[in-house]
Design a protein around this motif. Structure first.
Motif, PDB file in Angstrom:
ATOM      1  N   UNK A 181       0.835  -1.206   0.000  1.00  0.00           N
ATOM      2  CA  UNK A 181       0.000   0.000   0.000  1.00  0.00           C
ATOM      3  C   UNK A 181       0.866   1.251   0.000  1.00  0.00           C
ATOM      4  N   UNK A 182       1.908   1.250   0.826  1.00  0.00           N
ATOM      5  CA  UNK A 182       2.820   2.399   0.862  1.00  0.00           C
ATOM      6  C   UNK A 182       3.512   2.564  -0.490  1.00  0.00           C
ATOM      7  N   UNK A 183       3.950   1.458  -1.076  1.00  0.00           N
ATOM      8  CA  UNK A 183       4.617   1.506  -2.376  1.00  0.00           C
ATOM      9  C   UNK A 183       3.695   2.069  -3.450  1.00  0.00           C
ATOM     10  N   UNK A 184       2.437   1.672  -3.435  1.00  0.00           N
ATOM     11  CA  UNK A 184       1.487   2.158  -4.433  1.00  0.00           C
ATOM     12  C   UNK A 184       1.302   3.666  -4.323  1.00  0.00           C
ATOM     13  N   UNK A 185       1.195   4.166  -3.105  1.00  0.00           N
ATOM     14  CA  UNK A 185       1.025   5.610  -2.908  1.00  0.00           C
ATOM     15  C   UNK A 185       2.319   6.355  -3.209  1.00  0.00           C
ATOM     16  N   UNK A 186       3.445   5.731  -2.906  1.00  0.00           N
ATOM     17  CA  UNK A 186       4.740   6.322  -3.228  1.00  0.00           C
ATOM     18  C   UNK A 186       4.893   6.464  -4.741  1.00  0.00           C
ATOM     19  N   UNK A 187       4.446   5.453  -5.469  1.00  0.00           N
ATOM     20  CA  UNK A 187       4.504   5.475  -6.931  1.00  0.00           C
ATOM     21  C   UNK A 187       3.679   6.624  -7.503  1.00  0.00           C
ATOM     22  N   UNK A 232       3.221  10.611  -3.757  1.00  0.00           N
ATOM     23  CA  UNK A 232       2.824  11.153  -2.454  1.00  0.00           C
ATOM     24  C   UNK A 232       4.013  11.237  -1.492  1.00  0.00           C
ATOM     25  N   UNK A 233       3.971  12.241  -0.628  1.00  0.00           N
ATOM     26  CA  UNK A 233       4.965  12.378   0.433  1.00  0.00           C
ATOM     27  C   UNK A 233       4.500  11.593   1.663  1.00  0.00           C
ATOM     28  N   UNK A 234       5.411  11.460   2.624  1.00  0.00           N
ATOM     29  CA  UNK A 234       5.089  10.661   3.806  1.00  0.00           C
ATOM     30  C   UNK A 234       3.833  11.149   4.515  1.00  0.00           C
ATOM     31  N   UNK A 235       3.679  12.453   4.627  1.00  0.00           N
ATOM     32  CA  UNK A 235       2.505  12.998   5.314  1.00  0.00           C
ATOM     33  C   UNK A 235       1.223  12.640   4.577  1.00  0.00           C
ATOM     34  N   UNK A 236       1.278  12.723   3.240  1.00  0.00           N
ATOM     35  CA  UNK A 236       0.099  12.397   2.439  1.00  0.00           C
ATOM     36  C   UNK A 236      -0.209  10.899   2.519  1.00  0.00           C
ATOM     37  N   UNK A 237       0.841  10.078   2.516  1.00  0.00           N
ATOM     38  CA  UNK A 237       0.643   8.639   2.628  1.00  0.00           C
ATOM     39  C   UNK A 237       0.016   8.296   3.976  1.00  0.00           C
ATOM     40  N   UNK A 238       0.512   8.945   5.027  1.00  0.00           N
ATOM     41  CA  UNK A 238      -0.033   8.708   6.364  1.00  0.00           C
ATOM     42  C   UNK A 238      -1.517   9.055   6.411  1.00  0.00           C
ATOM     43  N   UNK A 239      -1.872  10.175   5.797  1.00  0.00           N
ATOM     44  CA  UNK A 239      -3.280  10.565   5.779  1.00  0.00           C
ATOM     45  C   UNK A 239      -4.143   9.599   5.001  1.00  0.00           C
ATOM     46  N   UNK A 240      -3.620   9.115   3.867  1.00  0.00           N
ATOM     47  CA  UNK A 240      -4.392   8.192   3.036  1.00  0.00           C
ATOM     48  C   UNK A 240      -4.597   6.844   3.721  1.00  0.00           C
ATOM     49  N   UNK A 241      -3.617   6.424   4.539  1.00  0.00           N
ATOM     50  CA  UNK A 241      -3.701   5.112   5.190  1.00  0.00           C
ATOM     51  C   UNK A 241      -4.180   5.209   6.638  1.00  0.00           C
ATOM     52  N   UNK A 242      -4.410   6.442   7.111  1.00  0.00           N
ATOM     53  CA  UNK A 242      -4.876   6.669   8.482  1.00  0.00           C
ATOM     54  C   UNK A 242      -3.888   6.102   9.510  1.00  0.00           C
ATOM     55  N   UNK A 243      -2.605   6.383   9.262  1.00  0.00           N
ATOM     56  CA  UNK A 243      -1.556   5.978  10.202  1.00  0.00           C
ATOM     57  C   UNK A 243      -0.679   7.191  10.465  1.00  0.00           C
ATOM     58  N   UNK A 244       0.252   7.058  11.400  1.00  0.00           N
ATOM     59  CA  UNK A 244       1.142   8.171  11.717  1.00  0.00           C
ATOM     60  C   UNK A 244       2.277   8.238  10.703  1.00  0.00           C
ATOM     61  N   UNK A 245       2.938   9.417  10.654  1.00  0.00           N
ATOM     62  CA  UNK A 245       4.096   9.559   9.774  1.00  0.00           C
ATOM     63  C   UNK A 245       5.219   8.628  10.220  1.00  0.00           C
ATOM     64  N   UNK A 271      11.574   2.773  -9.039  1.00  0.00           N
ATOM     65  CA  UNK A 271      12.184   2.274 -10.274  1.00  0.00           C
ATOM     66  C   UNK A 271      12.430   0.767 -10.190  1.00  0.00           C
ATOM     67  N   UNK A 272      12.973   0.310  -9.056  1.00  0.00           N
ATOM     68  CA  UNK A 272      13.299  -1.105  -8.952  1.00  0.00           C
ATOM     69  C   UNK A 272      12.042  -1.961  -8.783  1.00  0.00           C
ATOM     70  N   UNK A 273      11.049  -1.416  -8.084  1.00  0.00           N
ATOM     71  CA  UNK A 273       9.782  -2.135  -7.964  1.00  0.00           C
ATOM     72  C   UNK A 273       9.112  -2.264  -9.328  1.00  0.00           C
ATOM     73  N   UNK A 274       9.210  -1.207 -10.140  1.00  0.00           N
ATOM     74  CA  UNK A 274       8.635  -1.238 -11.486  1.00  0.00           C
ATOM     75  C   UNK A 274       9.352  -2.257 -12.355  1.00  0.00           C
TER      76      UNK A 274
END
Length: 220
Positions: free
Chosen positions: A166-172, A175-188, A212-215
């Motif tokens: 889930x983090x990888x998908x949002x990173x792709x 999104x920044x860490x703060x945005x990822x945290x908000x999307x997943x309802x977890x802390x930074x 890049x490597x995940x892709x």
């Protein structure tokens, strides 16, 4: 280039109203006819047979893309793209490359090339790739290059937990860490914890290398 020829290549009202991409081809492309200008669904492709005329053509055609032919070397492409960028700030780069030359593809995608296609690609498919990159803001590579990169990725694909995926998908998605945290309802802090695991599992130095490597491994 003469004054009369510059007049001939001005962008037409129909071209502007359609909102089509304007693509300037520098170099050769055997799949394209010898016409100076070709219209395809969603794009116009204009030849620039003389590199010395690139500034004039980019300006007159309000170029959105530079398409580099397969015979251009890295130095040629860098110079031409720099020249075009000085005229049109948001111009993008697409490259036609030799089949299986995955190292060059990888190198140019890292340098900011948005579309990298096999030199044998037909105009319709090339335009579809350019339009996708143009409208969706994504990088597009021919499947052959993607598969070659994946084949040469070192080691097996790492196992990822559900949350890491889930983090990888949002990173792709950029999104920044703060945005990822908000999307997943977890802390930074939780996001940073998963990020450290992703960096380690992909042996990556930064977030971009993780994507890049995940892709390349087919995980993103």
């Amino acid at each position: 280039m003469t004054r009369s020829s510059l007049k001939d290549i001005k962008r037409t009202p129909a071209e502007t109203e359609r909102g089509d991409c304007s693509v300037i081809l520098v170099g050769t492309w055997l799949a394209l006819s010898m016409n100076a200008t070709e219209r395809y669904e969603g794009a116009w492709i204009h030849r620039c047979p003389d590199r010395e005329d690139l500034i004039s053509v980019v300006h007159a055609r309000r170029a959105d893309w530079i398409l580099a032919g397969p015979e251009l070397d890295d130095g040629d492409i860098q110079r031409l793209f720099s020249v075009a960028g000085a005229v049109r700030e948001n111009v993008r780069l697409a490259i036609l490359g030799h089949r299986r030359d995955w190292r060059r593809c990888d190198r140019w995608i890292r340098r900011g090339c948005r579309v990298y296609l096999d030199e044998s690609v037909g105009p319709d498919r090339a335009v579809a790739a350019i339009r996708a990159a143009h409208t969706l803001g994504v990088n597009v590579m021919d499947r052959g290059f993607t598969e070659a990169l994946r084949e040469r990725a070192t080691g097996p694909a790492p196992h990822l937990t559900r949350r890491e995926r889930e983090v990888l998908d949002l990173l792709r998605r950029g999104m920044r860490n703060r945005e990822i945290a908000g999307a997943l309802f977890v802390s930074e802090n939780t996001v940073e914890y998963h990020m450290r695991h992703l960096l380690s599992k992909f042996s990556a130095r930064n977030r971009l290398e993780v994507v890049e490597r995940a892709t390349a491994l087919g995980l993103a």
